[in-house]
Design a protein around this motif. Structure first.
Motif, short mmCIF file in Angstrom:
data_model
loop_
_atom_site.label_atom_id
_atom_site.label_comp_id
_atom_site.label_asym_id
_atom_site.label_seq_id
_atom_site.Cartn_x
_atom_site.Cartn_y
_atom_site.Cartn_z
N UNK A 186 27.67 32.66 113.25
CA UNK A 186 28.31 33.55 114.23
C UNK A 186 29.82 33.55 114.05
N UNK A 187 30.41 32.39 113.69
CA UNK A 187 31.85 32.35 113.43
C UNK A 187 32.21 33.19 112.22
N UNK A 188 31.40 33.07 111.17
CA UNK A 188 31.65 33.87 109.96
C UNK A 188 31.53 35.35 110.28
N UNK A 189 30.56 35.72 111.10
CA UNK A 189 30.41 37.12 111.48
C UNK A 189 31.62 37.61 112.25
N UNK A 190 32.10 36.80 113.20
CA UNK A 190 33.26 37.23 113.97
C UNK A 190 34.51 37.31 113.09
N UNK A 191 34.65 36.39 112.14
CA UNK A 191 35.78 36.45 111.21
C UNK A 191 35.68 37.70 110.35
N UNK A 192 34.49 38.01 109.87
CA UNK A 192 34.32 39.22 109.05
C UNK A 192 34.59 40.48 109.87
N UNK A 193 34.16 40.52 111.13
CA UNK A 193 34.44 41.67 111.99
C UNK A 193 35.94 41.83 112.20
N UNK A 194 36.62 40.71 112.42
CA UNK A 194 38.08 40.75 112.61
C UNK A 194 38.78 41.24 111.35
N UNK A 195 38.32 40.78 110.19
CA UNK A 195 38.90 41.25 108.93
C UNK A 195 38.70 42.75 108.77
N UNK A 196 37.52 43.22 109.09
CA UNK A 196 37.24 44.65 108.96
C UNK A 196 38.11 45.47 109.92
N UNK A 197 38.28 44.98 111.16
CA UNK A 197 39.14 45.68 112.11
C UNK A 197 40.58 45.73 111.61
N UNK A 198 41.04 44.59 111.06
CA UNK A 198 42.41 44.53 110.55
C UNK A 198 42.59 45.47 109.37
N UNK A 199 41.60 45.49 108.46
CA UNK A 199 41.68 46.41 107.32
C UNK A 199 41.70 47.86 107.80
N UNK A 200 40.88 48.17 108.79
CA UNK A 200 40.87 49.52 109.33
C UNK A 200 42.18 49.88 110.01
N UNK A 201 42.75 48.93 110.75
CA UNK A 201 44.00 49.17 111.45
C UNK A 201 45.14 49.35 110.45
N UNK A 202 45.17 48.50 109.41
CA UNK A 202 46.21 48.63 108.39
C UNK A 202 45.97 49.81 107.45
N UNK A 203 44.77 50.38 107.51
CA UNK A 203 44.48 51.57 106.71
C UNK A 203 45.28 52.78 107.18
N UNK A 204 45.67 52.78 108.45
CA UNK A 204 46.52 53.84 108.98
C UNK A 204 47.94 53.59 108.48
N UNK A 205 48.53 54.57 107.81
CA UNK A 205 49.85 54.36 107.21
C UNK A 205 50.93 54.08 108.25
N UNK A 206 50.81 54.65 109.45
CA UNK A 206 51.82 54.41 110.47
C UNK A 206 51.77 52.96 110.96
N UNK A 207 50.58 52.39 111.07
CA UNK A 207 50.47 50.99 111.45
C UNK A 207 51.06 50.08 110.38
N UNK A 208 50.85 50.44 109.12
CA UNK A 208 51.41 49.66 108.03
C UNK A 208 52.94 49.74 108.05
N UNK A 209 53.48 50.92 108.31
CA UNK A 209 54.92 51.08 108.44
C UNK A 209 55.46 50.23 109.59
N UNK A 210 54.73 50.25 110.71
CA UNK A 210 55.16 49.49 111.87
C UNK A 210 55.21 47.99 111.57
N UNK A 211 54.19 47.47 110.89
CA UNK A 211 54.18 46.05 110.53
C UNK A 211 55.37 45.74 109.62
N UNK A 212 55.65 46.61 108.68
CA UNK A 212 56.80 46.42 107.79
C UNK A 212 58.11 46.40 108.59
N UNK A 213 58.28 47.33 109.51
CA UNK A 213 59.50 47.40 110.31
C UNK A 213 59.65 46.15 111.18
N UNK A 214 58.54 45.71 111.77
CA UNK A 214 58.58 44.52 112.61
C UNK A 214 58.94 43.28 111.79
N UNK A 215 58.35 43.13 110.62
CA UNK A 215 58.68 41.98 109.75
C UNK A 215 60.12 42.06 109.27
#
Length: 161
Positions: free
Chosen positions: A28-57
């Protein structure tokens, strides 16, 4: 002799059940980690979110860089005045708080600064907590305001400025 075998069998079955539970928890931990990774990949798939992370860093790195560079330089007048007010609050020098230019300063920053000093967080730690972290959070808040009022592109432009 039979009771010893029964006890050993019972202990063995308990151990097997415990191991099965541990394996299920790991799955179940591996499943939740994989779900989190997929959500993060999907969120970073949006170019505006990627730009935002870059600006914040980038904003965080710039703030830390300039803080490190100016750490050993003389402080500005406001920093010294607020630090002096905070130390006066700690030591109980209340008469110093009521003279000339100290009366024009808002009291929240010296109060928070004095609380941090009482917790044995030094001046530099107080500056990081009270000035740099809120400055970084303001990048995110400006992005949210621009995104809500207009769109993601304006939010990114606002956070960049």
């Amino acid at each position: 002799m039979a009771t010893i075998k029964q006890d050993n069998a019972t202990n063995l079955s308990k151990q097997i059940k415990t191991q099965k539970i541990n394996i299920n928890m790991l799955d179940s931990r591996e499943e939740s980690i994989n779900k989190t990774k997929e959500k993060l990949k999907g969120w970073l798939g949006n170019k505006y979110n990627l730009y935002f992370v870059f600006i914040l860093l980038f904003g965080t790195i710039i703030r830390i860089y300039y803080f490190v560079i100016t750490k050993d330089q003389a402080h500005w007048w406001d920093t010294l005045a607020y630090g002096s007010l905070a130390k006066d609050m700690i030591y109980g020098h209340w008469s110093n708080l009521l003279i000339h230019e100290n009366t024009i300063r808002p009291p929240l920053l010296p109060i928070l600064w004095s609380l941090l000093l009482r917790l044995n967080i030094g001046d530099y730690g107080a500056i990081i907590i009270l000035e740099i972290i809120p400055s970084i959070v303001s990048i995110y808040l400006i992005y949210l305001i621009g995104r809500e009022l207009y769109n993601e592109k304006i939010g990114i432009l606002s956070a960049t400025i």
